[in-house]
Design an enzyme around this catalytic site. Sequence first.
Site, PDB file in Angstrom:
ATOM      1  CG  ASP A   1      -3.822  -0.548  10.471  1.00  0.00           C
ATOM      2  OD1 ASP A   1      -2.745  -0.975  10.932  1.00  0.00           O
ATOM      3  OD2 ASP A   1      -3.906   0.469   9.761  1.00  0.00           O
TER       4      ASP A   1
ATOM      5  CB  CYS B   1      -0.914  -0.006   1.218  1.00  0.00           C
ATOM      6  SG  CYS B   1      -2.286   1.168   1.096  1.00  0.00           S
TER       7      CYS B   1
END
Length: 220
Positions: free
Chosen positions: A131, A8
């Site tokens: 996360d 990412c």
Amino acid sequence: MPLLVKICGLKTMRDVDAAIGAGADMIGVVFFPKSPRNVSLATACALSGRTCGRAGVVALAVDPDDDFVAAIMANLKPDLIQLHGAETPERVADIRQRFAVRVMKAIGVGAAEDLAQVPAYAAVSDMLLVDAKPPKTPDGLPGGNGLTFDWRLVAGLDPGRPVMLSGGLHPGNVAEAIRLTRLHGVDVSSGVESSPGRKDPDKIRAFVEAARLTEAEGVW
């Protein structure tokens, strides 16, 4: 399903080439002005074109309004939109239905009670991402902070949707993370950088290689 590996926060063609060359399944582009990984929609479209369909494209947005989601869909046409803000389950469902797009909702985890929201989001998302819960600071980022959390909290988590693990992953700990959590995928950003927002091709290759070797062990 095979282990999914996502890189990412890509910003350059070199980043995309490194991720695809290493064998990543997904690349992520970030739309969040406070982030050192933020890109314009035009840049994101160029990066997406560089994939030539060899990897899925994920558009990360933070509490986007309808106009911005519409612009993403009209121009970038991502495979997934990753919602990484304070979007409610109702908002996630609305974006998914209104724009006919697959959605991955990020959930910040710092303690066991944070997982109470998983069923509601799983019901309206195509994928989830767990996360590290971001720090509560005025200039804090919702992700990409290089923070880990207690992976034991999400070990074997199966809400009926694929779940990716993120937060503080890097080439040196991704194998342990995969073995412990047994989730469907891993997502890295700051852990493969030489400085904030600057990807390191060698670290990308090392990350993907470590993930694939662990997948091949059959422990996942």
